[in-house]
Enzyme design. Structure first.
Site, PDB file in Angstrom:
ATOM      1  N   GLU A 203      -5.126   0.230  -7.741  1.00 51.64           N
ATOM      2  CA  GLU A 203      -4.086   0.964  -8.177  1.00 51.64           C
ATOM      3  C   GLU A 203      -2.838  -0.010  -8.739  1.00 51.64           C
ATOM      4  OE1 GLU A 203      -3.340   4.841  -5.491  1.00 51.64           O
ATOM      5  OE2 GLU A 203      -2.968   2.981  -4.381  1.00 51.64           O
TER       6      GLU A 203
ATOM      7  N   ASN B 166      -2.935   6.221  -0.471  1.00 54.85           N
ATOM      8  CA  ASN B 166      -2.290   6.241   0.895  1.00 54.85           C
ATOM      9  C   ASN B 166      -1.752   7.484   1.017  1.00 54.85           C
ATOM     10  OD1 ASN B 166      -3.368   4.261   2.724  1.00 54.85           O
ATOM     11  ND2 ASN B 166      -2.325   2.819   1.523  1.00 54.85           N
TER      12      ASN B 166
ATOM     13  N   HIS C 266      -2.337  -2.986  -6.283  1.00 52.64           N
ATOM     14  CA  HIS C 266      -2.955  -2.395  -4.873  1.00 52.64           C
ATOM     15  C   HIS C 266      -4.444  -2.629  -4.607  1.00 52.64           C
ATOM     16  CE1 HIS C 266      -3.404   0.533  -1.264  1.00 52.64           C
ATOM     17  NE2 HIS C 266      -3.440  -0.464  -1.059  1.00 52.64           N
TER      18      HIS C 266
ATOM     19  N   SER D 207       0.896  -1.189  -0.123  1.00 50.94           N
ATOM     20  CA  SER D 207       0.148  -0.256   0.217  1.00 50.94           C
ATOM     21  C   SER D 207       0.986   1.286  -0.043  1.00 50.94           C
ATOM     22  CB  SER D 207      -0.943   0.037   1.253  1.00 50.94           C
ATOM     23  OG  SER D 207      -0.075  -0.179   2.346  1.00 50.94           O
TER      24      SER D 207
END
Length: 284
Positions: free
Chosen positions: A152, A190, A140, A119
Site C-alpha cells: 500500500e 487494516n 506499507h 499499518s
C-alpha cells in the site's frame, strides 16, 4: 529520481523482510536498529530465508552471498546520510515514529525520501515532524514481506507526485504490486481486516464459539487460508489493539471499539505467537 541506496530503520520481522527484498532486487541496504543484537537477529532472519530459497533451488549459493553482501548492519542513524530512501519499520506507536522521523530528517540528504511502513497511522501527521513533508510517504508492506505481493502506497497531504512515482517504481522493482491509498486511519488493508479480527474476538468474548471453531468456520466457509484468531496471534494482539484504537480515535465510531477481551489479553501479556501465548498456546 534515482534510488540506489536504502536504509531500513528497524531490524525486526518486517524490517528484515524489507531489507531482504530490496537487496534481492539489487539495492544497497543499511539495516538499522538501536541495538547491535537486534541487527544481528535481523540479519540472521534474512540468512535463514535465503537459505530456504537456496535449498528449494530458487537461488544459487553465489546469488545468496551476493544478496547478503549488499546488506550492511547499522547502529548509527547517521548512516541515513548515504540513503536515497529510508523505510521506517519500527513499533506501531506515533510518538516513537515522530521521534525517528525528526532524526531521519536531520540525517538524510535533502533529496532523500522518508517512508513509513506504518499499518494504520496518519502519514500527514508523521510528515509534519520533518522539514520535507512533500518527501514523506507511506510504504506499507504485508507480512511476510518476501512472500506477499501487496504494497500500500499512502500519500500524505503534501506528498509530491514525483515522490509517489519514485516509490511506486521502487515497489514494482521489488516484484510487488503497489496500490495507491489515501491517508485515512487503517488505510484499506487494516480498515477492513482489523474490524473482522475484532469481531472474531467478540464471538469468543460472548461465548458464541471457541477460537478453534471460529477459525475453522472462516477457513472452510470463507476459504481464508488462516483463521482470524490465528492471524491475530501471528500479527500480535498488541498491534491489533493499537490499530483498533487508531481506527476508533480516527473515525470516532463505536463500530471500531476494541473488544474488552482483546484489551484483557494484552494487559495479561498474552500478545500472540511472538511470546508463545495468545488465543492459542504455542508452548504446548
Amino acid at each position: 529520481m534515482d534510488i540506489q541506496t536504502i536504509m531500513v530503520v528497524g531490524a525486526g520481522q518486517m524490517g528484515a523482510g524489507i531489507a531482504q527484498v530490496h537487496a534481492q532486487s539489487g539495492y544497497y541496504v543499511y539495516l538499522h536498529d538501536v541495538k547491535e543484537t537486534q541487527v544481528e537477529k535481523g540479519l540472521e532472519r534474512v540468512k535463514k530465508n535465503l537459505t530456504r530459497q537456496t535449498e528449494k533451488g530458487r537461488l544459487t549459493n553465489e546469488e545468496k552471498s551476493e544478496i547478503l553482501s549488499r546488506i550492511v548492519p547499522s547502529t548509527e542513524l547517521e548512516n541515513a546520510s548515504k540513503a536515497d530512501l529510508a523505510v521506517e519499520a519500527i513499533v506501531e506507536n506515533m510518538d516513537v515514529k515522530k521521534k525517528v522521523f525528526k532524526e531521519l530528517d536531520e540525517c538524510a540528504p535533502p533529496h532523500a525520501i522518508l517512508a513509513t511502513n506504518t499499518s494504520s497511522l496518519p502519514i500527514t501527521e508523521i510528515a509534519a515532524e520533518t522539514s520535507r513533508p512533500s518527501q514523506v510517504i507511506g510504504m506499507h508492506f504485508m507480512n511476510p514481506v518476501p512472500v506477499m505481493k501487496l504494497v500500500e502506497i499512502i500519500r500524505g497531504l503534501e506528498t509530491s507526485d514525483k515522490v509517489f512515482d519514485a516509490v511506486k517504481q521502487t515497489a514494482e522493482s521489488l516484484h510487488k504490486t503497489p496500490v495507491e491509498v489515501n491517508d485515512f486511519p487503517g488505510f484499506v488493508s487494516n480498515r477492513i481486516l482489523m474490524p473482522m479480527i475484532n469481531e472474531a474476538i467478540y464471538t469468543v468474548y460472548e461465548g458464541v464459539s471457541s477460537p478453534e471453531d471460529i477459525d475453522q468456520v472462516m477457513k472452510l466457509g470463507m476459504n481464508h487460508p488462516m483463521g482470524p484468531l490465528t492471524l491475530a496471534d501471528f500479527i500480535g494482539l498488541d498491534t491489533c489493539l493499537y490499530i483498533m484504537e487508531t481506527l476508533h480515535d480516527g473515525f470516532g465510531d463505536d463500530k471500531y471499539r476494541p473488544c474488552p477481551l482483546l484489551r484483557k489479553y494484552v494487559k495479561a501479556g498474552w500478545i500472540g505467537k511472538k511470546v508463545g501465548r495468545g488465543f492459542y498456546n504455542y508452548n504446548e
